[in-house]
Design an enzyme around this catalytic site. Structure first.
Site, PDB file in Angstrom:
ATOM      1  N   LYS A   1      -6.980  12.946   4.969  1.00 61.72           N
ATOM      2  CA  LYS A   1      -7.826  12.260   3.975  1.00 61.72           C
ATOM      3  C   LYS A   1      -8.901  11.444   4.678  1.00 61.72           C
ATOM      4  O   LYS A   1      -8.585  10.596   5.516  1.00 61.72           O
ATOM      5  CB  LYS A   1      -6.953  11.335   3.117  1.00 61.72           C
ATOM      6  CG  LYS A   1      -7.745  10.433   2.174  1.00 61.72           C
ATOM      7  CD  LYS A   1      -6.818   9.660   1.251  1.00 61.72           C
ATOM      8  CE  LYS A   1      -7.584   8.794   0.269  1.00 61.72           C
ATOM      9  NZ  LYS A   1      -8.129   7.566   0.841  1.00 61.72           N
TER      10      LYS A   1
ATOM     11  N   SER B   1       0.783   5.426  -1.898  1.00 63.30           N
ATOM     12  CA  SER B   1       0.257   4.794  -0.681  1.00 63.30           C
ATOM     13  C   SER B   1       1.360   4.211   0.203  1.00 63.30           C
ATOM     14  O   SER B   1       2.388   3.750  -0.296  1.00 63.30           O
ATOM     15  CB  SER B   1      -0.688   3.663  -1.095  1.00 63.30           C
ATOM     16  OG  SER B   1      -0.992   2.837   0.001  1.00 63.30           O
TER      17      SER B   1
ATOM     18  N   TYR C   1      -0.622   5.562   6.435  1.00 60.37           N
ATOM     19  CA  TYR C   1      -1.470   4.884   7.411  1.00 60.37           C
ATOM     20  C   TYR C   1      -0.638   4.889   8.682  1.00 60.37           C
ATOM     21  O   TYR C   1       0.422   4.245   8.735  1.00 60.37           O
ATOM     22  CB  TYR C   1      -1.739   3.435   7.000  1.00 60.37           C
ATOM     23  CG  TYR C   1      -2.835   3.253   5.975  1.00 60.37           C
ATOM     24  CD1 TYR C   1      -4.096   3.806   6.155  1.00 60.37           C
ATOM     25  CD2 TYR C   1      -2.623   2.479   4.833  1.00 60.37           C
ATOM     26  CE1 TYR C   1      -5.106   3.611   5.218  1.00 60.37           C
ATOM     27  CE2 TYR C   1      -3.627   2.272   3.898  1.00 60.37           C
ATOM     28  CZ  TYR C   1      -4.865   2.847   4.103  1.00 60.37           C
ATOM     29  OH  TYR C   1      -5.859   2.642   3.188  1.00 60.37           O
TER      30      TYR C   1
ATOM     31  N   HIS D   1     -13.193   6.771   1.341  1.00 62.82           N
ATOM     32  CA  HIS D   1     -12.311   5.653   1.016  1.00 62.82           C
ATOM     33  C   HIS D   1     -12.920   4.777  -0.094  1.00 62.82           C
ATOM     34  O   HIS D   1     -12.758   3.566  -0.112  1.00 62.82           O
ATOM     35  CB  HIS D   1     -12.069   4.820   2.281  1.00 62.82           C
ATOM     36  CG  HIS D   1     -10.674   4.281   2.420  1.00 62.82           C
ATOM     37  ND1 HIS D   1      -9.777   4.759   3.339  1.00 62.82           N
ATOM     38  CD2 HIS D   1     -10.020   3.282   1.774  1.00 62.82           C
ATOM     39  CE1 HIS D   1      -8.645   4.074   3.264  1.00 62.82           C
ATOM     40  NE2 HIS D   1      -8.769   3.166   2.307  1.00 62.82           N
TER      41      HIS D   1
ATOM     42  N   THR E   1      -4.254   9.406   6.353  1.00 61.67           N
ATOM     43  CA  THR E   1      -5.604   8.849   6.185  1.00 61.67           C
ATOM     44  C   THR E   1      -6.223   8.646   7.562  1.00 61.67           C
ATOM     45  O   THR E   1      -5.663   7.937   8.402  1.00 61.67           O
ATOM     46  CB  THR E   1      -5.526   7.509   5.408  1.00 61.67           C
ATOM     47  OG1 THR E   1      -4.958   7.781   4.127  1.00 61.67           O
ATOM     48  CG2 THR E   1      -6.898   6.883   5.238  1.00 61.67           C
TER      49      THR E   1
HETATM   50  C1  FNR Z   1      -7.917   2.432  -1.827  1.00 55.18           C
HETATM   51  N1  FNR Z   1      -7.888   3.582  -1.024  1.00 55.18           N
HETATM   52  C2  FNR Z   1      -6.795   3.835  -0.227  1.00 55.18           C
HETATM   53  N2  FNR Z   1      -6.741   4.965   0.524  1.00 55.18           N
HETATM   54  C3  FNR Z   1      -5.653   5.257   1.268  1.00 55.18           C
HETATM   55  O1  FNR Z   1      -5.630   6.291   1.949  1.00 55.18           O
HETATM   56  N3  FNR Z   1      -4.573   4.411   1.262  1.00 55.18           N
HETATM   57  C4  FNR Z   1      -4.550   3.259   0.534  1.00 55.18           C
HETATM   58  O2  FNR Z   1      -3.564   2.530   0.537  1.00 55.18           O
HETATM   59  C5  FNR Z   1      -5.712   2.932  -0.207  1.00 55.18           C
HETATM   60  N4  FNR Z   1      -5.757   1.765  -0.921  1.00 55.18           N
HETATM   61  C6  FNR Z   1      -6.835   1.522  -1.750  1.00 55.18           C
HETATM   62  C7  FNR Z   1      -6.827   0.382  -2.548  1.00 55.18           C
HETATM   63  C8  FNR Z   1      -7.870   0.162  -3.455  1.00 55.18           C
HETATM   64  C9  FNR Z   1      -7.843  -1.057  -4.317  1.00 55.18           C
HETATM   65  C10 FNR Z   1      -8.930   1.097  -3.545  1.00 55.18           C
HETATM   66  C11 FNR Z   1     -10.050   0.895  -4.532  1.00 55.18           C
HETATM   67  C12 FNR Z   1      -8.948   2.199  -2.741  1.00 55.18           C
HETATM   68  C13 FNR Z   1      -8.963   4.596  -1.151  1.00 55.18           C
HETATM   69  C14 FNR Z   1      -8.642   5.594  -2.278  1.00 55.18           C
HETATM   70  O3  FNR Z   1      -7.571   6.422  -1.926  1.00 55.18           O
HETATM   71  C15 FNR Z   1      -9.829   6.505  -2.620  1.00 55.18           C
HETATM   72  O4  FNR Z   1     -10.303   7.099  -1.431  1.00 55.18           O
HETATM   73  C16 FNR Z   1     -10.982   5.809  -3.332  1.00 55.18           C
HETATM   74  O5  FNR Z   1     -10.537   4.744  -4.133  1.00 55.18           O
HETATM   75  C17 FNR Z   1     -11.727   6.826  -4.198  1.00 55.18           C
HETATM   76  O6  FNR Z   1     -12.844   6.268  -4.784  1.00 55.18           O
HETATM   77  P1  FNR Z   1     -12.903   5.730  -6.301  1.00 55.18           P
HETATM   78  O7  FNR Z   1     -12.202   6.735  -7.199  1.00 55.18           O
HETATM   79  O8  FNR Z   1     -12.236   4.395  -6.295  1.00 55.18           O
HETATM   80  O9  FNR Z   1     -14.376   5.651  -6.562  1.00 55.18           O
END
Ligand code: FNR
Length: 353
Positions: A224, A106, A130, A248, A156
């Site tokens: 994404k 990330s 991002y 997300h 994203t």
């Molecule tokens: C995320 N997600 C996320 N997505 C992204 O593009 N950049 C990021 O920095 C983050 N940070 C992030 C932190 C936390 C704590 C969570 C739970 C999620 C979203 C992540 O990439 C993903 O889309 C989801 O977490 C997928 O769903 P599940 O597996 O958590 O159910």
């Protein structure tokens, strides 16, 4: 008692993390409808196993963007791994390397990119961006990821602003989180972006901007957060290399469909021209099988990786990945699939409600 399924790691994490960290990881936007739907929707799909097919050898290997991975189970980008385990992303990277899968790092990693790469030099990694309002900063981040051997740029698109995460507002989390962003701190310290105060996300980014990114990097670009056929068609038209169908984890716009429910629409729209992946709500090997049957090339895990980290750092993440891989192997065996290529749409049915 040993932890035997991903849900066990969730229970353990809730018991052992601080309330603020647990809320941040587990939390979702608004009322959390989509987060819960991500899980529930998988259970509305039934499997159609085929028998008498000699499943004495089952191979879970596959490829993404031409790179071999040991199973179609990879790590989604999530920020701030140091909240869950002291050396955060360094542990995650080592576990991913050991498992032979891809780890999307990330923008909001709490370790510097070079340290992540040093901790697992042979690992397959993609860099998630991002998009920052400052073009120079985007360029620096992408160039750095490129020079460190990241193999794809994941942009994203579902976060032009951060969703309404009520729990984080209550816990007043925002400022504290910015202090954890090592990559941004080091850019500031090296004075390459002197006016950089804190990270932020550019809400003005649109389809036409993709050519700017394509002009500054040779990495394949993956979008994404796509959920509709209209955006999937635009993605193909703009020559991106892949799409991650994702909401997300329900943390952005609430009340959008579960990722698995949006998958078919996107897969149909891209007509096999680019790879389609999925994240959101994957908790069992059967979930992985269903996502592949509906056209995903590979799935990504968000929260379960953080639960694994909170359990035992690198070894906890390894356990999460091993359990899911084993479950997926069993699901393939029990449904008559000897290779990932044999998983197809005939394996699933949607029962009449
Ligand atoms: C995320 N997600 C996320 N997505 C992204 O593009 N950049 C990021 O920095 C983050 N940070 C992030 C932190 C936390 C704590 C969570 C739970 C999620 C979203 C992540 O990439 C993903 O889309 C989801 O977490 C997928 O769903 P599940 O597996 O958590 O159910």
């Amino acid at each position: 008692m040993p932890l035997v399924c991903l849900a066990d790691f969730q229970v353990h994490a809730q018991k052992h993390l601080s309330k603020t960290t647990w809320d941040f990881i587990e939390g979702a936007a608004d009322e959390g409808f989509t987060r819960d739907e991500n899980i529930a929707a998988f259970k509305k799909i039934h499997l159609r196993p085929r028998y008498l097919r000699d499943v004495s050898k089952v191979d879970t290997k596959t490829t993404i963007q031409g790179e071999e991975i040991s199973a179609p189970i990879c790590i989604a980008p999530t920020g701030f791994h140091c909240l869950a385990w002291p050396d955060g992303e360094l542990s995650t990277a080592r576990a991913a390397q050991e498992a032979g899968i891809c780890y999307i790092t990330s923008t909001y990693a709490s370790c510097a990119l070079e340290d992540i790469v040093t901790s697992a030099p042979r690992g397959l990694r993609w860099f998630q961006l991002y998009v920052q309002p400052d073009r120079l900063l985007n360029k620096q981040l992408i160039r750095k990821a490129e020079s460190l051997g990241f193999k794809a740029l994941v942009i994203t698109v579902d976060a032009p602003t951060i969703g309404n995460r009520r729990h984080d507002f209550r816990n007043q989390l925002d400022l504290k989180m910015n202090l954890l962003l090592k990559e941004f701190q080091s850019l500031k310290e090296r004075n390459s972006i002197p006016h950089l105060q804190r990270s932020s996300i550019d809400p003005s980014i649109c389809w036409n901007d993709l050519s700017w990114f394509q002009g500054i990097t040779h990495l394949p670009i993956i979008l994404k957060g796509i959920l509709t056929k209209e955006d999937a068609e635009l993605a193909v038209k703009h020559n991106v290399h892949g799409i991650i169908v994702s909401n997300h984890g329900g943390r952005q716009l609430d009340e959008v469909p579960a990722s698995i429910d949006a998958l078919t629409e996107v897969v149909t729209a891209v007509k096999g021209k680019i790879e389609v992946y999925l994240d959101g709500g994957i908790r069992t090997g059967n979930d992985v099988l269903k996502a592949l049957a509906l056209g995903a090339k590979c799935i990504f895990l968000g929260r379960p990786i953080l639960w694994g980290l909170a359990y035992k750092g690198e070894h906890g993440v390894q356990e999460v990945l091993n359990i899911l891989k084993k479950e997926f192997h069993t699901a393939m065996t029990l449904s008559g699939c000897r290779s990932v290529a044999e998983i197809n749409r005939d394996l699933v049915q949607f029962p009449r409600l």
